[in-house]
Design an enzyme around this catalytic site. Structure first.
Site, PDB file in Angstrom:
ATOM      1  N   MET A  28       0.836  -1.192   0.000  1.00  0.00           N
ATOM      2  CA  MET A  28       0.000   0.000   0.000  1.00  0.00           C
ATOM      3  C   MET A  28       0.872   1.244   0.000  1.00  0.00           C
ATOM      4  SD  MET A  28      -1.256   0.059   3.925  1.00  0.00           S
ATOM      5  CE  MET A  28      -0.516   1.293   4.961  1.00  0.00           C
ATOM      6  N   ASN A  29       0.277   2.371  -0.430  1.00  0.00           N
ATOM      7  CA  ASN A  29       0.946   3.640  -0.187  1.00  0.00           C
ATOM      8  C   ASN A  29      -0.059   4.667   0.330  1.00  0.00           C
ATOM      9  OD1 ASN A  29       1.017   3.007  -3.289  1.00  0.00           O
ATOM     10  ND2 ASN A  29       0.891   5.206  -3.291  1.00  0.00           N
ATOM     11  N   ASP A  30      -0.250   5.795  -0.315  1.00  0.00           N
ATOM     12  CA  ASP A  30      -0.959   6.944   0.277  1.00  0.00           C
ATOM     13  C   ASP A  30      -2.285   6.622   0.989  1.00  0.00           C
ATOM     14  OD1 ASP A  30       0.848   7.701  -1.650  1.00  0.00           O
ATOM     15  OD2 ASP A  30      -0.505   9.043  -2.702  1.00  0.00           O
ATOM     16  N   GLN A  42      -4.107   3.660  -1.041  1.00  0.00           N
ATOM     17  CA  GLN A  42      -3.558   3.125  -2.285  1.00  0.00           C
ATOM     18  C   GLN A  42      -3.129   1.688  -2.026  1.00  0.00           C
ATOM     19  OE1 GLN A  42      -2.750   4.969  -5.651  1.00  0.00           O
ATOM     20  NE2 GLN A  42      -4.731   5.263  -4.680  1.00  0.00           N
ATOM     21  N   TRP A  93       4.376  -1.762  -5.840  1.00  0.00           N
ATOM     22  CA  TRP A  93       3.368  -0.923  -6.465  1.00  0.00           C
ATOM     23  C   TRP A  93       2.873  -1.602  -7.737  1.00  0.00           C
ATOM     24  CZ3 TRP A  93       2.233   1.874 -10.821  1.00  0.00           C
ATOM     25  CH2 TRP A  93       1.342   2.922 -10.667  1.00  0.00           C
ATOM     26  N   SER A 141      -4.710   8.465  -5.927  1.00  0.00           N
ATOM     27  CA  SER A 141      -5.125   9.099  -4.671  1.00  0.00           C
ATOM     28  C   SER A 141      -6.242  10.114  -4.840  1.00  0.00           C
ATOM     29  CB  SER A 141      -3.919   9.763  -4.020  1.00  0.00           C
ATOM     30  OG  SER A 141      -3.097   8.749  -3.493  1.00  0.00           O
ATOM     31  N   ASP A 172      -4.531  13.668  -7.415  1.00  0.00           N
ATOM     32  CA  ASP A 172      -4.698  13.679  -5.965  1.00  0.00           C
ATOM     33  C   ASP A 172      -5.657  14.770  -5.481  1.00  0.00           C
ATOM     34  OD1 ASP A 172      -2.742  11.773  -6.345  1.00  0.00           O
ATOM     35  OD2 ASP A 172      -1.098  13.038  -5.648  1.00  0.00           O
ATOM     36  N   GLU A 198       2.621  16.561  -5.159  1.00  0.00           N
ATOM     37  CA  GLU A 198       1.557  15.563  -5.062  1.00  0.00           C
ATOM     38  C   GLU A 198       0.739  15.807  -3.795  1.00  0.00           C
ATOM     39  OE1 GLU A 198       3.666  11.742  -7.169  1.00  0.00           O
ATOM     40  OE2 GLU A 198       4.095  11.919  -5.044  1.00  0.00           O
ATOM     41  N   TRP A 211       9.579   6.892  -1.329  1.00  0.00           N
ATOM     42  CA  TRP A 211       9.711   6.276  -2.649  1.00  0.00           C
ATOM     43  C   TRP A 211      11.162   5.925  -2.994  1.00  0.00           C
ATOM     44  CZ3 TRP A 211       5.888   3.810  -4.291  1.00  0.00           C
ATOM     45  CH2 TRP A 211       4.583   4.297  -4.212  1.00  0.00           C
TER      46      TRP A 211
END
Ligand code: FRU
Length: 460
Positions: free
Chosen positions: A1-3, A19, A27, A60, A134, A185, A267
């Site tokens: 996962m990310n954001d 995310q 990713w 996002s 985003d 972002e 990242w």
């Protein structure tokens, strides 16, 4: 996962979308995962909320409770929840097309359990920009309309809408202002009160170009008049100086509180972290507030009150500080890597706090008077050969000018979150010891001795 995405609070439940690549450890085609919590501490994973479709992956974005059904996505009398997100078209990208990111809607009529994409997507087509993503939306009461902040390459674009479907551009902010080491972002425009006056903070994540390498989140403090955001000054400020707090935004519907959560990674090396079968976590949820230091306004980030309260009910050992001290740390062994340390001193001076284990790993944390900075050194803290950028010593300027200090450190196995001076300086930093920390030692300059050191063990 990310954001973190679509953060929304409703009747005692905290919703966290994020995310998510459900089929791999790196990713991939992005979905919105979903988790809920009653206390900001324990989370229950829910069904995936949004999956990629013909318009692309689900990047996002944010979510709002459309109380007046301005969108008309509910039947009369219904209150739709509306998610506003970026559709990222990977096929367009492969074909070399520049307009690959569009803003779209999805809605839920059952309080977030299931979601439908809006048939008229995208609601905000791309005018020809490579990076446009985003969307973070809030209800701007003074002009009675929705306002969206959208990252547009090296700036933030603001849009307004009466109904979440039709968007009109208001203004742009940020070209030539703040840090620009990488693409902008995940913006978030937040109203905050201080001394009876309303101010606005604009969070902007950027990657790369962070103060300690890679991804980080900067912010501006200023005024938003419903159309333009105007910063009070040109200083670049960072929400968190550690390497591992990115893409963070705040929850919808929590006024008067402002609660933030970030993706606890970077990242630079996020895809290489030595965890399995999971990868990535969120930071502790944090309260944001403004504080005045001299003439300037700064954001303070502190762990959410729910987290602090829970820890206050836990077992605690408090000792007064000496110049070189090994804390009665047997208890550390029982914590499974989950504990908090709190250092209180009437006079902040050089100190080094070291956590170590039988395997010879050591994590050092401290304050350096000469540089007036807090620092975290993870060069000896365990595994780091998975990426050459990982092992490093990171620093954060001290913002507070008060002689006294309070530093809180929250550990959860592979994570450290440092909050100093009522949250004026914070640092989030990952580390991967080969065994849990079992020893704690502090070396402090003489003037710190009247202070105390508290160890708080966390038992779920
Ligand atoms: C930030 C980000 C966003 C994008 C998402 C894709 O980490 O790059 O700009 O929407 O991640 O997963």
């Amino acid at each position: 996962m990310n954001d973190p995405n679509g953060l929304l609070f409703h009747q005692g439940t905290w919703h966290l979308f994020f995310q998510y690549h459900p089929h791999g450890m790196t990713w991939g085609p992005m979905h919105w995962g979903h988790a809920t919590s009653q206390d900001l501490m324990y989370w229950q994973e829910q069904e995936i909320a949004l999956a990629p479709d013909a318009l692309g992956m689900i990047f996002s974005g944010s979510a709002v409770i459309d109380v007046n059904n301005t969108s008309g996505l509910g039947q009369p009398g219904q209150t739709p929840w509306v998610a506003i997100f970026t559709h990222h078209d990977g096929e367009a990208e492969k074909a070399g097309r520049i307009d690959r990111e569009h803003q779209s809607l999805a809605y839920s009529l059952d309080e977030g359990r299931t979601w439908q994409k809006y048939a008229g997507n995208p609601v905000l087509p791309n005018p020809g920009l490579k990076d446009l993503r985003d969307p973070k939306v809030f209800w701007h009461a003074a002009t009675a309309r929705w306002v969206m902040s959208l990252a547009a390459g090296d700036r933030i674009a603001f849009y307004a809408s009466p109904n979440l479907k039709n968007w009109t551009k208001l203004s742009e902010f940020g070209h030539g202002l703040g840090a620009h080491g990488g693409v902008w972002e995940c913006p978030d425009l937040i109203p905050l009160m201080l001394e009876g006056q309303q101010h606005w903070a604009l969070l902007v994540s950027l990657n790369p170009g962070g103060p300690n390498g890679g991804s980080a989140t900067q912010y501006f403090v200023g005024n938003f008049d419903g159309t333009h955001f105007t910063p009070y000054d040109k200083h670049t400020r960072w929400l968190d100086h550690g390497p591992d707090n990115y893409a963070g935004v705040t929850w919808h519907n929590t006024a008067p509180r402002t609660v933030f959560i970030g993706w606890m990674s970077n990242w630079l090396y996020g895809k290489d972290l030595p965890t399995s079968p999971w990868r990535s976590a969120m930071t502790l949820p944090r309260e944001l507030s403004l504080q005045r230091v001299g003439e300037q306004l700064h954001l303070s980030t502190r762990p959410a009150q729910e987290v602090v309260q829970r820890l206050e009910n836990q077992a605690r050992t408090v000792t007064s500080m000496t110049s070189d001290q090994q804390l009665p740390a047997d208890a550390l062994r029982e914590t499974d890597g989950r504990f908090a340390i709190e250092l209180n001193a009437p006079s902040l001076q050089n100190f080094t706090l070291t956590l170590s284990n039988e395997a010879g790993d050591a994590l050092h944390i401290g304050y350096d008077t000469a540089g007036n900075s807090y620092w975290i050194d993870r060069t000896e803290a365990g595994l780091s050969n998975f990426n050459t950028e990982f092992a490093a010593r990171h620093t954060a300027p001290r913002i507070s000018t008060a002689p006294e200090t309070q530093v809180s450190l929250f550990f959860d196995r592979s994570t450290l979150e440092l909050f100093a001076d009522r949250g004026l300086t914070s640092m989030t930093s990952l580390h991967f010891p080969s065994q849990p920390w079992s020893k704690l030692r502090i070396k402090a300059a003489r003037a710190m001795h009247e202070g105390t050191l508290a160890l708080c063990l966390f038992q779920p």
